[in-house]
Design a protein around this motif. Structure first.
Motif, PDB file in Angstrom:
ATOM      1  N   ILE A  44       0.807  -1.222   0.000  1.00 49.78           N
ATOM      2  CA  ILE A  44       0.000   0.000   0.000  1.00 49.78           C
ATOM      3  C   ILE A  44       0.840   1.272   0.000  1.00 49.78           C
ATOM      4  O   ILE A  44       0.278   2.367  -0.024  1.00 49.78           O
ATOM      5  CB  ILE A  44      -0.959   0.033   1.207  1.00 49.78           C
ATOM      6  CG1 ILE A  44      -0.183  -0.007   2.530  1.00 49.78           C
ATOM      7  CG2 ILE A  44      -1.963  -1.107   1.137  1.00 49.78           C
ATOM      8  CD1 ILE A  44      -1.065   0.188   3.763  1.00 49.78           C
ATOM      9  N   CYS A  45       2.161   1.157   0.004  1.00 42.33           N
ATOM     10  CA  CYS A  45       2.963   2.379   0.093  1.00 42.33           C
ATOM     11  C   CYS A  45       4.397   2.113  -0.332  1.00 42.33           C
ATOM     12  O   CYS A  45       4.777   0.995  -0.668  1.00 42.33           O
ATOM     13  CB  CYS A  45       2.928   2.939   1.519  1.00 42.33           C
ATOM     14  SG  CYS A  45       3.593   1.814   2.769  1.00 42.33           S
ATOM     15  N   ARG A  46       5.189   3.163  -0.287  1.00 42.26           N
ATOM     16  CA  ARG A  46       6.614   3.102  -0.578  1.00 42.26           C
ATOM     17  C   ARG A  46       7.320   2.224   0.453  1.00 42.26           C
ATOM     18  O   ARG A  46       6.743   1.813   1.456  1.00 42.26           O
ATOM     19  CB  ARG A  46       7.186   4.514  -0.562  1.00 42.26           C
ATOM     20  CG  ARG A  46       7.113   5.124   0.823  1.00 42.26           C
ATOM     21  CD  ARG A  46       7.301   6.616   0.855  1.00 42.26           C
ATOM     22  NE  ARG A  46       7.048   7.112   2.200  1.00 42.26           N
ATOM     23  CZ  ARG A  46       6.850   8.377   2.499  1.00 42.26           C
ATOM     24  NH1 ARG A  46       6.875   9.293   1.548  1.00 42.26           N
ATOM     25  NH2 ARG A  46       6.626   8.752   3.736  1.00 42.26           N
ATOM     26  N   THR A  95       7.190   4.196  -5.836  1.00 48.52           N
ATOM     27  CA  THR A  95       5.787   3.779  -5.846  1.00 48.52           C
ATOM     28  C   THR A  95       4.860   4.986  -5.831  1.00 48.52           C
ATOM     29  O   THR A  95       4.144   5.250  -6.791  1.00 48.52           O
ATOM     30  CB  THR A  95       5.493   2.871  -4.635  1.00 48.52           C
ATOM     31  OG1 THR A  95       6.348   1.723  -4.685  1.00 48.52           O
ATOM     32  CG2 THR A  95       4.042   2.413  -4.621  1.00 48.52           C
ATOM     33  N   GLU A  96       4.883   5.731  -4.751  1.00 46.37           N
ATOM     34  CA  GLU A  96       4.035   6.925  -4.650  1.00 46.37           C
ATOM     35  C   GLU A  96       4.603   8.070  -5.472  1.00 46.37           C
ATOM     36  O   GLU A  96       3.864   8.902  -6.005  1.00 46.37           O
ATOM     37  CB  GLU A  96       3.906   7.332  -3.184  1.00 46.37           C
ATOM     38  CG  GLU A  96       3.306   6.249  -2.298  1.00 46.37           C
ATOM     39  CD  GLU A  96       3.416   6.598  -0.822  1.00 46.37           C
ATOM     40  OE1 GLU A  96       3.275   7.774  -0.461  1.00 46.37           O
ATOM     41  OE2 GLU A  96       3.657   5.674  -0.024  1.00 46.37           O
ATOM     42  N   THR A  97       5.929   8.141  -5.514  1.00 45.81           N
ATOM     43  CA  THR A  97       6.644   9.099  -6.354  1.00 45.81           C
ATOM     44  C   THR A  97       7.829   8.355  -6.951  1.00 45.81           C
ATOM     45  O   THR A  97       8.123   7.216  -6.567  1.00 45.81           O
ATOM     46  CB  THR A  97       7.185  10.293  -5.543  1.00 45.81           C
ATOM     47  OG1 THR A  97       8.258   9.830  -4.694  1.00 45.81           O
ATOM     48  CG2 THR A  97       6.114  10.917  -4.685  1.00 45.81           C
ATOM     49  N   VAL A 103      13.695   1.762   6.131  1.00 46.86           N
ATOM     50  CA  VAL A 103      13.433   0.719   5.132  1.00 46.86           C
ATOM     51  C   VAL A 103      12.396  -0.189   5.770  1.00 46.86           C
ATOM     52  O   VAL A 103      12.693  -0.878   6.751  1.00 46.86           O
ATOM     53  CB  VAL A 103      14.709  -0.058   4.760  1.00 46.86           C
ATOM     54  CG1 VAL A 103      14.387  -1.216   3.812  1.00 46.86           C
ATOM     55  CG2 VAL A 103      15.730   0.879   4.117  1.00 46.86           C
ATOM     56  N   GLU A 104      11.156  -0.176   5.225  1.00 45.54           N
ATOM     57  CA  GLU A 104      10.058  -0.829   5.918  1.00 45.54           C
ATOM     58  C   GLU A 104       8.993  -1.384   4.969  1.00 45.54           C
ATOM     59  O   GLU A 104       7.843  -0.940   4.967  1.00 45.54           O
ATOM     60  CB  GLU A 104       9.404   0.149   6.890  1.00 45.54           C
ATOM     61  CG  GLU A 104       9.056   1.514   6.300  1.00 45.54           C
ATOM     62  CD  GLU A 104       8.380   2.425   7.306  1.00 45.54           C
ATOM     63  OE1 GLU A 104       7.396   2.001   7.942  1.00 45.54           O
ATOM     64  OE2 GLU A 104       8.853   3.573   7.461  1.00 45.54           O
ATOM     65  N   PRO A 105       9.386  -2.373   4.160  1.00 43.70           N
ATOM     66  CA  PRO A 105       8.382  -2.967   3.284  1.00 43.70           C
ATOM     67  C   PRO A 105       7.319  -3.713   4.091  1.00 43.70           C
ATOM     68  O   PRO A 105       7.573  -4.170   5.210  1.00 43.70           O
ATOM     69  CB  PRO A 105       9.203  -3.929   2.429  1.00 43.70           C
ATOM     70  CG  PRO A 105      10.370  -4.293   3.294  1.00 43.70           C
ATOM     71  CD  PRO A 105      10.687  -3.048   4.063  1.00 43.70           C
TER      72      PRO A 105
END
Length: 392
Positions: free
Chosen positions: A315-317, A337-339, A353-355
């Motif tokens: 859902i996010c970077r 992703t978002e930018t 760093v948090e996938p």
């Protein structure tokens, strides 16, 4: 407020751009970059423009209503006070005409953290004959490069935060099999108390999410609405804190409350692999002396998640900037992703760093560490970050 010492450090950065200065604009706090550079004291109720040249004194155009806010502006520097719009128009035109200036905007609005100058103001400046260039590199180098003291403070905070996280998860596991399991809210209170004992401060949080709540991006447990942490699901603990005056440590830890299901174990392995792919790519490029961008780290993490079949469940970077101005800073994000964040990760910039993978109504898994770019190395915090799914 900006001081002569600050100016002495800032002006060589401006000179290195080859521009005629950095033009900072603000109106009622609309541009946080201006406050970061000039000081929170300058945020008033009227428009303000400040031109910082590559050498010589800066010039501020300040409205009379807000002039008292600028009492700390050094006397040798120029401060022109205006009342009527005609005065501002004349002063601004004389200040910027024919100059190439850095301004806080992001072309096409690509990186919103850098988009502090409204389109109308940009039109006005160009109408006065100024050529505007994005201040992106100046913002990174001035606002987001950590000092050696920043790194040391962050590392101390990171070790303390990790110890608090491990203790909290162990405590939740010990309580899970009893008649009085701890709730999400109670565990959050326990974490904040741990921060206090460690001499750390935080602006909010932590986020404690059990089971399906971990798939909710903005889950915040309250005393009135908080799930008991019992066996049979995973617990996500996202916590952030810093020393007073220091740089935040921001971490997310995962624990299975009881033996994890096959799905939960698989999700952890995917997320851990994505995290490590981003760290490995950034670290390898730095060690080889090759440029690496925030977007590159995100792309590396997303490849692992895509290969496992979970890309649609992101859902996010992959990460955000962390600097002395906040938990979410002005520097490069780990984002494709978002930018598309094409800023180079230069020495001194820090980030998370948090996938994560999120299955609405079922489970959410995220693993978060922090990193700061050294000289041809990547420093990851905490030292003993989570490598295996904790089972408590």
């Amino acid at each position: 407020m900006l001081t002569p010492t600050d100016l002495h450090r800032l002006q060589p950065l401006i000179a290195a751009t080859g521009l005629d200065g950095w033009l900072l604009f603000d109106f009622r706090g609309r541009n946080p970059i201006a406050a970061a550079v000039l000081g929170e004291e300058i945020v008033g109720s009227r428009r303000v423009y400040v031109l910082i040249p590559p050498e010589g004194p800066p010039t501020a155009l300040v409205h009379a209503v807000d002039a008292e806010l600028w009492r700390g502006w050094p006397a040798p520097w120029t401060k022109r006070v205006w009342v009527a719009r005609e005065e501002l128009t004349a002063e601004l035109g004389a200040l910027v005409r024919g100059k190439r200036l850095a301004a806080d905007y992001s072309p096409d609005g690509a990186i919103p953290y850098l988009d502090g100058v409204p389109a109308g103001v940009a039109e006005l400046l160009r109408g006065h004959g100024a050529t505007l260039v994005s201040s992106v590199e100046l913002v990174t180098r001035w606002c987001s490069v950590w000092t050696a003291a920043d790194v040391a403070s962050h590392r101390r905070a990171a070790e303390a935060v990790a110890a608090i996280a491990r203790e909290a998860l162990a405590h939740a596991g010990a309580r899970a099999g009893t008649r009085e399991p701890i709730t999400e809210h109670e565990l959050a209170v326990r974490v904040r108390e741990g921060f206090g004992r460690a001499g750390l401060i935080t602006e909010s949080g932590p986020s404690v999410s059990w089971g399906a709540n971990a798939a909710r991006a903005h889950h915040e447990a309250t005393a009135a609405d908080s799930a008991p942490i019992v066996r049979g699901a995973m617990l996500l603990l996202d916590l952030w804190a810093k020393e007073p005056g220091g740089i935040y440590a921001d971490q997310t830890w995962m624990a299975a409350i009881g033996i994890p299901s096959e799905r939960d174990a698989r999700l952890w392995n995917v997320v851990q692999g994505a995290r490590d792919a981003a760290l490995d790519l950034i670290g390898e490029r730095l060690r080889a002396g090759q440029p690496v961008r925030g977007a590159d780290g995100d792309a590396a993490a997303k490849r692992v998640i895509a290969e496992a079949g979970y890309l649609e469940s992101t859902i996010c970077r992959t990460g955000h900037s962390i600097d002395r101005f906040g938990l979410h800073g002005f520097g490069p994000s780990i984002d494709d992703t978002e930018t598309y964040d094409d800023r180079v990760l230069i020495p001194g910039v820090g980030f998370s760093v948090e996938p994560g993978v999120y299955l609405p109504g079922e489970a959410g898994v995220r693993s978060e560490v922090n990193a700061v770019v050294g000289e041809r190395e990547l420093i990851v915090t905490p030292r003993d970050y989570q490598r295996d799914l904790l089972v408590v």
